[in-house]
Design a protein around this motif. Structure first.
Motif, mmCIF file in Angstrom:
data_model
loop_
_atom_site.group_PDB
_atom_site.id
_atom_site.type_symbol
_atom_site.label_atom_id
_atom_site.label_comp_id
_atom_site.label_asym_id
_atom_site.label_seq_id
_atom_site.Cartn_x
_atom_site.Cartn_y
_atom_site.Cartn_z
ATOM 1 N N GLU A 264 -4.936 3.904 3.150
ATOM 2 C CA GLU A 264 -5.233 4.418 1.559
ATOM 3 C C GLU A 264 -4.825 2.976 0.856
ATOM 4 O OE1 GLU A 264 -3.564 7.325 -1.981
ATOM 5 O OE2 GLU A 264 -2.676 7.467 0.120
ATOM 6 N N GLY A 265 -5.814 2.668 -0.064
ATOM 7 C CA GLY A 265 -5.614 1.618 -0.830
ATOM 8 C C GLY A 265 -6.226 0.333 -0.222
ATOM 9 N N LEU B 38 0.696 -1.176 0.066
ATOM 10 C CA LEU B 38 0.129 -0.045 0.029
ATOM 11 C C LEU B 38 0.812 1.146 -0.081
ATOM 12 C CD1 LEU B 38 -2.612 -1.344 2.596
ATOM 13 C CD2 LEU B 38 -2.705 -1.270 0.108
ATOM 14 N N GLU C 288 -12.225 6.953 2.394
ATOM 15 C CA GLU C 288 -10.877 6.802 3.133
ATOM 16 C C GLU C 288 -10.440 8.139 3.887
ATOM 17 O OE1 GLU C 288 -8.201 4.140 0.060
ATOM 18 O OE2 GLU C 288 -7.977 6.405 -0.183
#
Length: 258
Positions: free
Chosen positions: A101-102, A9, A123
Motif C-alpha cells: 500500500e502506498g 509506507l 493495489e
C-alpha cells in the motif's frame, strides 16, 4: 529529481528512490535497504538489471516490433517494464498490481509516468487480482498477451504466489498464445526455481528457464527468468532470447509433465 526521496509506507516498510550516480536521469527503488528496481526516466528502454533485460527481450520477441500488447504486471516496483512497453509498443493496454500500500503513489510522485502511457494501477494481492480479472465480465478474461510475475515480500515471493493454484489463475487470464515471465531470485541450489518450475509444468506445456550461466549451473546465487505458456513458439524463441544477452547466459527447455 535531484535528491533522494524517502517514505515510510503503512506496512512500516521504508521506501527510497535514489538517483543513480552513474546514469543521468535514472533512479533506484529500495525497500528496507534492499534494491528492488532501477528505472531510467530519460530513456525507459534502458533496462539495468540482467533479468529485467531478459524479460524486456522476451516481450520484444512476443510480437512484431511496435505492435501493441495487453500486458499484466504482478508486482510494480518502479514500473520499469510498464514504462518500457509503453515506449516500445505505443497503445499497449497495461495493468499493474501491487500489494504494498502506498508504494505506487510514492513512485509516481517522484517518477511520473509519461502522459501517453496507458497503464492502470491496482493495489492488492496478486492472486486476488487474478481471480477478479477472470470473471466473465472482465475484459482481461483470457486477454493478456504477457503476464509478468515479479512479486516479492522482502527478499522472497509469498508461498501462495509460487503454487500451482497461482499459475492456474495466471493461465485463466492469459491469451492462448500468451507468455508468462517469472522472475525468481534464488540461491545456488535453485530450490525456489525448481519449485516454481514444478508448479508451471503442471499448468503449461511449454516451460523454459534462462539466466546467468553461473546461476543456471548452480555456482552462484542470482536471478533466473522462467518463460511459460501454451504456445510451442515460446520455446522456439529461446535461442534468440539467449543471443540477445546479457552474457554469459544459459538456458534449458523443461520437459512437460507426462
Amino acid at each position: 529529481m535531484a535528491d533522494a526521496a524517502q517514505m515510510t509506507l503503512p506496512s512500516s516498510t521504508v521506501a527510497w528512490l535514489t538517483p543513480d550516480p552513474f546514469v543521468a536521469g535514472a533512479l533506484t527503488l529500495s525497500l528496507d535497504g534492499v534494491p528492488q528496481s532501477h528505472v531510467s526516466l530519460r530513456d525507459p528502454r534502458h533496462l539495468f538489471y540482467d533479468y529485467v533485460r531478459r524479460m524486456g527481450t522476451a516481450i520484444d520477441l512476443a510480437a512484431r516490433p511496435a505492435e501493441p500488447l495487453d500486458v499484466l504486471h504482478l508486482g510494480a516496483g518502479a514500473l520499469t517494464l510498464a514504462r518500457y512497453v509503453a515506449l516500445t509498443r505505443p497503445g499497449s493496454r497495461q495493468l499493474v498490481v501491487e500489494k504494498e500500500e502506498g508504494l505506487v503513489a510514492f513512485v509516481l510522485e517522484h517518477a511520473p509516468l509519461p502522459r501517453s502511457a496507458e497503464i492502470d494501477l491496482v493495489e492488492g494481492d496478486a492472486l486476488d487480482a487474478l481471480r477478479s480479472l477472470d470473471l466473465p465480465e472482465s475484459d482481461w478474461h483470457e486477454g493478456a498477451d504477457i503476464v509478468v510475475c515479479d512479486v516479492y515480500a522482502g527478499v522472497s515471493t509469498p508461498a501462495h504466489l509460487i503454487s500451482q493454484d497461482f499459475f492456474e489463475a495466471v493461465r485463466a487470464v492469459l491469451a492462448p498464445r500468451g507468455t508468462v515471465l517469472v522472475n525468481v531470485a534464488d540461491e545456488p541450489d535453485l530450490g525456489t526455481v525448481r519449485r516454481q518450475i514444478d508448479a508451471l509444468r503442471a499448468v503449461f506445456p511449454a516451460v523454459a528457464m534462462i539466466g546467468p550461466a553461473a546461476t543456471i549451473d548452480g555456482r552462484e546465487a542470482g536471478n533466473v527468468v522462467l518463460v511459460a505458456g501454451g504456445d510451442p513458439a515460446i520455446l522456439e524463441r529461446m535461442p534468440a532470447l539467449a543471443a540477445a544477452g546479457p552474457h554469459p547466459v544459459a538456458w534449458h527447455v523443461i520437459a512437460p509433465v507426462q
